[in-house]
Design an enzyme around this catalytic site. Structure first.
Site, PDB file in Angstrom:
ATOM      1  N   CYS A  80     -58.944 -55.885  -3.953  1.00 53.22           N
ATOM      2  CA  CYS A  80     -58.749 -54.857  -5.146  1.00 53.22           C
ATOM      3  C   CYS A  80     -57.848 -54.378  -5.257  1.00 53.22           C
ATOM      4  O   CYS A  80     -56.735 -54.100  -4.502  1.00 53.22           O
ATOM      5  CB  CYS A  80     -59.362 -52.906  -5.227  1.00 53.22           C
TER       6      CYS A  80
ATOM      7  N   GLU B 236     -80.019 -85.599   7.034  1.00 55.09           N
ATOM      8  CA  GLU B 236     -78.632 -84.894   6.421  1.00 55.09           C
ATOM      9  C   GLU B 236     -77.288 -85.212   7.385  1.00 55.09           C
ATOM     10  O   GLU B 236     -76.087 -86.041   7.889  1.00 55.09           O
ATOM     11  CB  GLU B 236     -78.251 -84.231   5.664  1.00 55.09           C
TER      12      GLU B 236
ATOM     13  N   ALA C  74     -56.491 -54.949   5.652  1.00 55.83           N
ATOM     14  CA  ALA C  74     -56.589 -55.096   7.277  1.00 55.83           C
ATOM     15  C   ALA C  74     -55.870 -55.036   8.211  1.00 55.83           C
ATOM     16  O   ALA C  74     -55.018 -54.513   8.630  1.00 55.83           O
ATOM     17  CB  ALA C  74     -57.791 -56.344   8.040  1.00 55.83           C
TER      18      ALA C  74
ATOM     19  N   HIS D 168     -61.871 -64.581  -6.179  1.00 55.35           N
ATOM     20  CA  HIS D 168     -60.780 -65.074  -5.968  1.00 55.35           C
ATOM     21  C   HIS D 168     -60.940 -66.327  -5.047  1.00 55.35           C
ATOM     22  O   HIS D 168     -62.358 -67.061  -4.901  1.00 55.35           O
ATOM     23  CB  HIS D 168     -60.595 -64.308  -4.419  1.00 55.35           C
TER      24      HIS D 168
ATOM     25  N   HIS E 256     -64.269 -81.353  -7.165  1.00 59.64           N
ATOM     26  CA  HIS E 256     -65.604 -81.381  -6.708  1.00 59.64           C
ATOM     27  C   HIS E 256     -66.203 -79.688  -6.974  1.00 59.64           C
ATOM     28  O   HIS E 256     -65.446 -79.110  -6.265  1.00 59.64           O
ATOM     29  CB  HIS E 256     -65.359 -81.828  -5.287  1.00 59.64           C
TER      30      HIS E 256
ATOM     31  N   VAL F 130     -78.889 -80.732   6.742  1.00 64.51           N
ATOM     32  CA  VAL F 130     -79.586 -80.640   8.060  1.00 64.51           C
ATOM     33  C   VAL F 130     -80.024 -81.960   8.318  1.00 64.51           C
ATOM     34  O   VAL F 130     -80.630 -82.049   7.321  1.00 64.51           O
ATOM     35  CB  VAL F 130     -80.295 -79.763   8.467  1.00 64.51           C
TER      36      VAL F 130
ATOM     37  N   ASN G 275     -52.858 -65.299   4.177  1.00 68.48           N
ATOM     38  CA  ASN G 275     -54.525 -64.417   4.512  1.00 68.48           C
ATOM     39  C   ASN G 275     -53.822 -63.632   5.860  1.00 68.48           C
ATOM     40  O   ASN G 275     -53.519 -63.890   6.978  1.00 68.48           O
ATOM     41  CB  ASN G 275     -55.025 -65.505   4.471  1.00 68.48           C
TER      42      ASN G 275
ATOM     43  N   HIS H 298     -65.007 -60.216  -4.547  1.00 68.98           N
ATOM     44  CA  HIS H 298     -64.208 -59.942  -6.317  1.00 68.98           C
ATOM     45  C   HIS H 298     -63.834 -61.524  -6.105  1.00 68.98           C
ATOM     46  O   HIS H 298     -64.066 -62.345  -5.356  1.00 68.98           O
ATOM     47  CB  HIS H 298     -62.588 -59.530  -5.076  1.00 68.98           C
TER      48      HIS H 298
END
Length: 364
Positions: free
Chosen positions: A59, A324, A65, A170, A305, A321, A81, A168
């Site tokens: 926000c 697959e 962090a 992103h 995609h 799973v 990041n 949020h």
């Protein structure tokens, strides 16, 4: 007495379909949709998300962090990041000691891009101008990071079902000094197709789908959305430009406008399918960048995609799973059935219908 030979019906008879982009096959078993469902039910996405939360690290004005404080941004916002999978400086593993134990250097940069300052909004509920701002920022980032790195992967994980830990709006951008597996495969298959058939694979595929129409979900003057013939996920789609375009930054002004429109229309249909904020993973694939910028990449066609997991309802998902993971991909309804369902859905978002109280005014 011999039994009569059945006439093949794709909705009744299992078959395999070839994916020329990935050079693999998918098993289609649409008759399985008739079976009763006794599998896992997922928790529906949270709807009562606060517009702003000082404790939400995405926000405006919130502390992340690492201690950094976000600016009071009003449009898009991009930052490094705080827990990157790739970093620009890392030691080289050195020579591999055995062909079965190979390692190579992996360097890069990871960014997070917030689409909007509000946490309670998603792309289909944003205005066209706001979606266009997202597209422009994508192109800008692809240009900036692509000057250094050969691959820039823009991707959005939407919804907790797809591993997104923050509601949020992103996406993420990972730029790397190597071509990831998917990029290497698509580079090889598109190059081989151009060499063999004399036309870019996805440009020709888009024209083929336009002619047949059975898998087309949406179209406008510049873009086409189809459920690809070889789709794996139930309501998977492929977003294609009509013109031959290799990278995001090569899109013209009017193509970016029409992209904003068709993206929002598609995402409204997704949300309207089960009247829920539809989870998915999506990402852009275009020609490699960095050292490849001067190479002939005419075999590439820009595309996006969309991989949504929901199968039968907002609470029943498709799992990849067992068979697959150990054999090959398998799906439970045909691409044509999925395209028809998406095509017939309204494009007005269910939250903005007259019977609903609009969450925000559209400022188009």
């Amino acid at each position: 007495m011999e039994e009569p030979v059945s006439v093949f019906q794709p909705t009744d008879h299992q078959h395999i379909r070839y994916n020329p982009l990935h050079d693999d096959w998918v098993l289609v078993s649409a008759h399985r949709m008739k079976r009763p469902w006794q599998g896992q039910l997922e928790k529906p996405p949270e709807e009562n998300i606060p517009r702003h939360d000082d404790k939400n690290p995405l926000c405006p004005g919130a502390q992340r962090a690492g201690g950094q404080v976000n600016p009071d941004y009003e449009e898009t916002f991009v930052f490094e990041n705080d827990f990157p999978a790739l970093q620009p400086a890392a030691p080289d593993p050195g020579p591999s000691e055995h062909p079965l134990l190979q390692a190579k250097s992996a360097r890069g940069i990871c960014q997070v891009m917030c689409f909007h300052p509000w946490s309670d909004i998603t792309l289909p509920l944003m205005s066209l101008q706001e979606v266009r701002a997202v597209i422009d920022k994508w192109a800008e980032i692809n240009t900036d990071l692509g000057a250094t790195y050969p691959w820039v992967q823009i991707f959005e994980n939407k919804g907790a079902m797809m591993g997104c830990s923050n509601p949020h709006p992103h996406c993420q951008i990972w730029a790397s000094n190597f071509l990831p597996n998917e990029a290497q495969t698509e580079d090889r298959t598109q190059r081989e197709y151009l060499r063999t058939h004399g036309a870019p694979m996805l440009l020709e595929y888009g024209r083929l789908e336009e002619e047949r129409k059975e898998r087309v979900v949406l179209s406008n003057e510049d873009w086409l959305v189809v459920v690809p013939y070889w789709a794996v996920w139930p309501f998977q789609t492929l977003l294609l430009p009509r013109r031959h375009v290799t990278r995001l930054q090569d899109l013209r002004h009017e193509e970016r406008d029409s992209l904003a429109s068709i993206m929002r229309r598609l995402l409204c249909k997704y949300d309207n399918l089960f009247e829920v904020s539809f989870p998915y993973s999506m990402g852009w694939h275009g020609a490699p960048t960095g050292c490849h910028l001067t190479e002939d990449c005419s075999h590439w066609q820009l595309h996006a995609h969309y991989y949504p997991p929901l199968l039968r309802s907002a609470s029943v998902r498709k799992f990849l799973v067992g068979y697959e993971m150990l054999a090959q991909a398998q799906r439970d309804l045909t691409a044509e059935q999925a395209a028809e369902r998406l095509r017939n859905l309204p494009e007005e978002h269910y939250k903005l219908r007259p019977s609903q109280e609009p969450r925000r005014p559209d400022t188009e």
